[in-house]
Design an enzyme around this catalytic site. Structure first.
Site, PDB file in Angstrom:
ATOM      1  N   ALA A  82      62.627  37.678  37.468  1.00 18.20           N
ATOM      2  CA  ALA A  82      63.095  36.713  36.505  1.00 18.20           C
ATOM      3  C   ALA A  82      63.130  37.040  35.073  1.00 18.20           C
ATOM      4  O   ALA A  82      64.143  36.723  34.250  1.00 18.20           O
ATOM      5  CB  ALA A  82      62.132  35.443  36.753  1.00 18.20           C
ATOM      6  N   ASP A  83      62.154  38.065  34.841  1.00 17.91           N
ATOM      7  CA  ASP A  83      62.049  38.346  33.260  1.00 17.91           C
ATOM      8  C   ASP A  83      63.284  39.532  33.195  1.00 17.91           C
ATOM      9  O   ASP A  83      63.793  39.284  31.903  1.00 17.91           O
ATOM     10  CB  ASP A  83      60.853  39.408  33.103  1.00 17.91           C
ATOM     11  CG  ASP A  83      59.607  38.640  32.718  1.00 17.91           C
ATOM     12  OD1 ASP A  83      59.804  37.637  31.828  1.00 17.91           O
ATOM     13  OD2 ASP A  83      58.609  38.605  33.392  1.00 17.91           O
TER      14      ASP A  83
END
Length: 395
Positions: free
Chosen positions: A166-167
């Site tokens: 997600a980062d």
């Protein structure tokens, strides 16, 4: 040759991991990125694998950046930061909402100094809403986006990725958002705020799950390595202990695979005509493909699939990637000299532009390596540097 983003100055005040990676991507294409760390150093320096006490993740994430220390929570640090904002184009931050405002460095204050400044705010949940003040990490986004719910074996638990998925997605999105805001500035003459919530970009990349639920009430289930849209699609073990993955998104590819593995009669089955129907018969197809692959070594399997013009790929580790001829031809892995580690290899720039191809200019620098050089641009004298060090504002 002029780099694509030459002349764009970025102040990277973010940590762990989306904001800093967005700044790294901008640096790869020529932006002048100044990494502003707390005097204690960015947490990523001690995160993950180390060699002789040197953080390897930092060497990648800090690449191409001027590394300075500056405590923004101090009046002295805030005053210097305001000077830096005056000739910057972008500020990237991921403090909890309200922190910059508490320091007198919110967007309303920054745009008084520099009306053209773009402030990219990267947080777990965004700047507004009931969760905005919560600590936010990529893991929480992977959970809340629906990713974990659809990942894993059907009879197993929801599964999180073993890396910052997600980062990483948020970093790519932030870099795109920054460039969009800079393009808009060419028309409007002023900057704006980018409000990037890490829970959102990954949601978009998960595909049509929202519209499918809205229109059909359907919730995607965990299917392991299988797909609900086509089959055979899975990972298969070879005779020599290797693994390969195959995909049959195109009908013609599915037919080639079945002929290759000696099961052409399955092509005549009525259910074989569409990907969704094939997926409902994945047990039959996986047995046919898996048993054929299990009798052969990995290289033999890949050669046979290539000759049949069917889609196949080996399951690689980093060791395999380092010696693969396709990655070598693309220049995917770059070798750089580091002043602490000597020659190091890492992923190269994300894409190749024919005229301004991008390049990695340096690995992540030591804490505060460029503090004197950079602050000298803003008329901070040697005597003042000594005073700031004594007060703990810089290192």
């Amino acid at each position: 040759m002029t780099d694509a983003l030459s002349g764009i100055r970025v102040l990277d005040t973010a940590t762990l991991f989306a904001g800093p990676l967005a700044a790294t991507l901008l640096a790869d294409y020529g932006a002048d990125v100044i990494k502003i760390e707390h005097p204690k150093g960015d947490p990523v320096r001690s995160h993950g694998a180390q060699r002789d006490g040197v953080g390897l993740w930092w060497k990648m994430l800090g690449r191409g950046k001027k590394a300075i220390t500056l405590y923004l929570g101090s009046p002295e640090g805030q005053e210097i930061f305001r000077r830096m904002v005056a000739d910057a184009d972008v500020v990237i931050e991921n403090f909890r909402p309200g922190t910059l405002e508490r320091w007198g460095l919110g967007y309303d204050e920054l745009r008084k100094i520099n009306p053209g400044i773009v402030l990219a705010r990267v947080t777990g949940f965004g700047q507004i809403g009931p969760y905005s003040k919560r600590p936010g990490f990529g893991t929480l986004a992977e959970a809340m986006s629906g990713f974990a719910a659809i990942t894993g074996e059907p009879d197993g638990p929801p599964t999180l990725p073993p890396f910052g998925l997600a980062d990483g997605i948020a970093a790519l999105t932030t870099a795109f958002a920054v460039m969009t805001a800079l393009r808009a500035r060419e028309h409007t003459g002023h900057g704006q705020v980018v409000d990037l919530a890490i829970i959102e970009p990954i949601l978009t990349l998960l595909g049509p799950q929202i519209i499918a639920y809205d229109q059909l009430g359907e919730l995607q289930e965990r299917t392991g390595n299988r797909s609900t849209n086509n089959a055979p699609r899975n990972t298969y073990r070879t005779r020599d202990g290797g693994w390969v993955a195959i995909s049959t998104s195109a009908q013609s590819i599915a037919e080639r695979v079945m002929r290759l593995v000696g099961r052409p009669e399955l092509i005549e089955e009525p259910w074989f005509a569409t990907g969704a129907e094939r997926a409902r018969h994945a047990d039959v197809l996986d047995e046919a493909v898996g048993s054929w692959i299990a009798e052969r070594d990995r290289d033999e399997v890949i050669k046979a699939f290539e000759e049949a013009q069917a889609a196949v790929a080996p399951i690689y580790t980093a060791a395999d990637i380092m010696v693969d001829p396709q990655f070598d031809a693309l220049g995917t892995i770059a070798t750089l000299m580091d002043d602490e580690l000597g020659p190091v290899k890492m992923q190269n720039v994300l894409f190749r532009l024919s005229e301004t191809p991008g390049r990695i200019t340096s690995t992540g620098a030591k804490v505060g390596a460029h503090t004197e050089e950079v602050l000298g641009r803003y008329d901070v004298t040697g005597e003042q540097l000594a005073e700031l060090r004594e007060k703990g504002v810089i290192r």
